[in-house]
Design an enzyme around this catalytic site. Structure first.
Site, PDB file in Angstrom:
ATOM      1  N   SER A  27       0.824  -1.207   0.000  1.00  0.00           N
ATOM      2  CA  SER A  27       0.000   0.000   0.000  1.00  0.00           C
ATOM      3  C   SER A  27       0.860   1.260   0.000  1.00  0.00           C
ATOM      4  CB  SER A  27      -0.892   0.004   1.238  1.00  0.00           C
ATOM      5  OG  SER A  27      -1.687   1.172   1.260  1.00  0.00           O
ATOM      6  N   ASN A  75       9.399   8.504   4.698  1.00  0.00           N
ATOM      7  CA  ASN A  75       8.264   9.206   4.118  1.00  0.00           C
ATOM      8  C   ASN A  75       7.382   9.780   5.207  1.00  0.00           C
ATOM      9  OD1 ASN A  75       5.291   8.021   4.241  1.00  0.00           O
ATOM     10  ND2 ASN A  75       6.730   6.293   4.386  1.00  0.00           N
ATOM     11  N   ILE A  77       4.000  11.089   4.016  1.00  0.00           N
ATOM     12  CA  ILE A  77       2.986  11.484   3.033  1.00  0.00           C
ATOM     13  C   ILE A  77       1.754  12.042   3.759  1.00  0.00           C
ATOM     14  CG2 ILE A  77       1.537  10.690   1.113  1.00  0.00           C
ATOM     15  CD1 ILE A  77       4.612  10.610   0.588  1.00  0.00           C
ATOM     16  N   ASN A 105      -6.859  -0.927   1.230  1.00  0.00           N
ATOM     17  CA  ASN A 105      -6.296  -0.607   2.552  1.00  0.00           C
ATOM     18  C   ASN A 105      -7.102   0.569   3.097  1.00  0.00           C
ATOM     19  OD1 ASN A 105      -4.522   1.099   4.334  1.00  0.00           O
ATOM     20  ND2 ASN A 105      -3.080  -0.558   4.022  1.00  0.00           N
ATOM     21  N   CYS A 136      -0.136   3.537  10.500  1.00  0.00           N
ATOM     22  CA  CYS A 136       0.463   4.699   9.830  1.00  0.00           C
ATOM     23  C   CYS A 136       1.162   5.571  10.860  1.00  0.00           C
ATOM     24  CB  CYS A 136      -0.583   5.526   9.091  1.00  0.00           C
ATOM     25  SG  CYS A 136       0.148   7.053   8.431  1.00  0.00           S
ATOM     26  N   LYS A 171      -2.762  -4.829   9.300  1.00  0.00           N
ATOM     27  CA  LYS A 171      -1.357  -4.469   9.015  1.00  0.00           C
ATOM     28  C   LYS A 171      -0.708  -3.917  10.279  1.00  0.00           C
ATOM     29  CE  LYS A 171       1.572  -2.049   5.695  1.00  0.00           C
ATOM     30  NZ  LYS A 171       1.605  -1.373   4.392  1.00  0.00           N
ATOM     31  N   ASN A 198       4.539  -2.348   8.708  1.00  0.00           N
ATOM     32  CA  ASN A 198       4.515  -0.979   8.203  1.00  0.00           C
ATOM     33  C   ASN A 198       5.890  -0.371   8.500  1.00  0.00           C
ATOM     34  OD1 ASN A 198       3.664   1.673   7.399  1.00  0.00           O
ATOM     35  ND2 ASN A 198       1.570   1.174   7.982  1.00  0.00           N
ATOM     36  N   GLY A 223      12.362   0.186   2.946  1.00  0.00           N
ATOM     37  CA  GLY A 223      13.477  -0.187   2.074  1.00  0.00           C
ATOM     38  C   GLY A 223      14.369  -1.245   2.704  1.00  0.00           C
ATOM     39  N   GLY A 249       8.709  -5.503   3.865  1.00  0.00           N
ATOM     40  CA  GLY A 249       9.841  -4.772   4.429  1.00  0.00           C
ATOM     41  C   GLY A 249      11.095  -4.930   3.587  1.00  0.00           C
TER      42      GLY A 249
END
Ligand code: RRO
Length: 320
Positions: A27, A75, A77, A105, A136, A171, A198, A223, A249
């Site tokens: 996602s 990030n 976002i 999601n 998140c 998640k 996540n 990453g 991951g």
């Protein structure tokens, strides 16, 4: 005369969620899946997981929202998305012709919002499962607030469970003391599948400007930098709950995906790799197949959780 070995079977079933192969997008990393269409035929994937959807559209955080870090990316976002109704009206019809699982999601600021989002998806044609974003790291309300608390995890999960017949994926966040406590709370409250992890909370500092690189200060790290931590957490959860797991991951290759699969994942999601190589999920699926051929594995399911017995150390202590 020798005949070629039959192709290995890559199909996996995570409860009622059936995938033609174990590779999905993660996602938030390829919009609503449609961003990938110029690069390859998405029907070759097991599934796509769309960017988190909220009841109302959200603009997200102001820039700077992305920062490269060693072997990773931060990030913030801030849940930018077009809102569930625009997704159902404008994006889902464009995904329906493609033969793959479409997973929505969802993100709510309250338990009730999660329930409402799940109800709307239940009515929609062409959704294979719902993934709950209780992890998140980039929002003041909702998100990780739920995912660090077993009671809140249970409330969100059971509310969604009652609101839809779709398979429910929860998640998980890695930003907790003991991920198995949250995993058990989700499982006991009716989750069908767990996906993990996540992003890890992180910060990069611009030393010339003496400020964080991200406008929000901290953000979520993804990453290859996080992969060994993610594999470790998946392995812990695999020993703690009986549910099918999705590994996430830092996956960039079939070998990376197989680390998660051998640790106990039935499927994987590829995310950050698509930023530099949009077709990475397709390559990952092909490389899993090549591994199966090389090791004469007839069915990828035979690899799930199949590290050599006794090679993984003693089981972790029970919490409490
Ligand atoms: O949008 C984001 O900032 C975001 C989300 Br919803 C999430 O689940 N994980 C993340 O790293 N970023």
């Amino acid at each position: 005369m020798t005949s070629a070995a039959p192709s290995p079977s890559l199909a996996v079933a995570l409860g009622a969620l059936r995938l033609k192969n174990p590779v999905m997008t993660a996602s938030g990393t390829s919009g609503y899946g449609l961003d990938l269409l110029p690069y390859f035929d998405i029907s070759a994937l097991g599934g796509i997981v769309a960017k988190s959807l909220s009841l109302k559209p959200r603009e997200g955080n102001p820039p700077t929202r992305l920062a490269e870090t060693p072997a990773g990316m931060l990030n913030s976002i801030g849940l930018q998305n077009i809102g569930i109704q625009a997704f159902l009206d404008e994006k889902l019809p464009l995904l329906r012709p493609h033969d793959l699982a479409v997973i929505a999601n969802i993100f709510g600021e309250t338990v009730e919002e999660f329930g409402e989002l799940a109800r709307r998806l239940d009515q929609a044609e062409g959704i294979s499962a719902v993934e709950l974003n209780i992890s998140c790291p980039n929002t003041a309300r909702g998100g990780i607030e739920f995912g660090v608390d077993p009671d809140a995890t249970a409330r969100v999960t059971s509310t969604v469970r009652k609101a839809t017949r779709l398979p429910v994926i929860v998640k998980l966040s890695p930003n907790v003391t003991d991920i198995t406590i949250i995993a058990r709370a989700a499982a006991d409250a009716g989750a069908d599948i767990l996906s993990l992890v996540n992003t890890f909370m992180g910060m990069a500092v611009d030393i010339e400007r003496r400020r964080p690189v991200l406008s929000s200060g901290s953000g979520g790290l993804s990453g290859p930098a996080i992969r060994p931590m993610a594999v470790h957490l998946l392995h812990r959860v695999a020993r703690a709950v009986k549910l099918p797991l999705i590994g996430i991951g830092g996956i960039r290759s079939g070998g990376d995906a197989l680390e998660f699969i051998l640790a106990g994942a039935s499927a994987v999601q590829v995310g950050t790799a698509t930023f530099t190589e949009p077709a990475a999920p397709l390559r990952v699926a092909r490389e899993i197949e090549q591994y199966c051929v090389r090791h004469t594995v007839a069915d990828v399911n035979q690899l799930v959780g199949m590290m050599v017995p006794g090679s993984t150390g003693p089981a972790p202590p029970e919490p409490g």
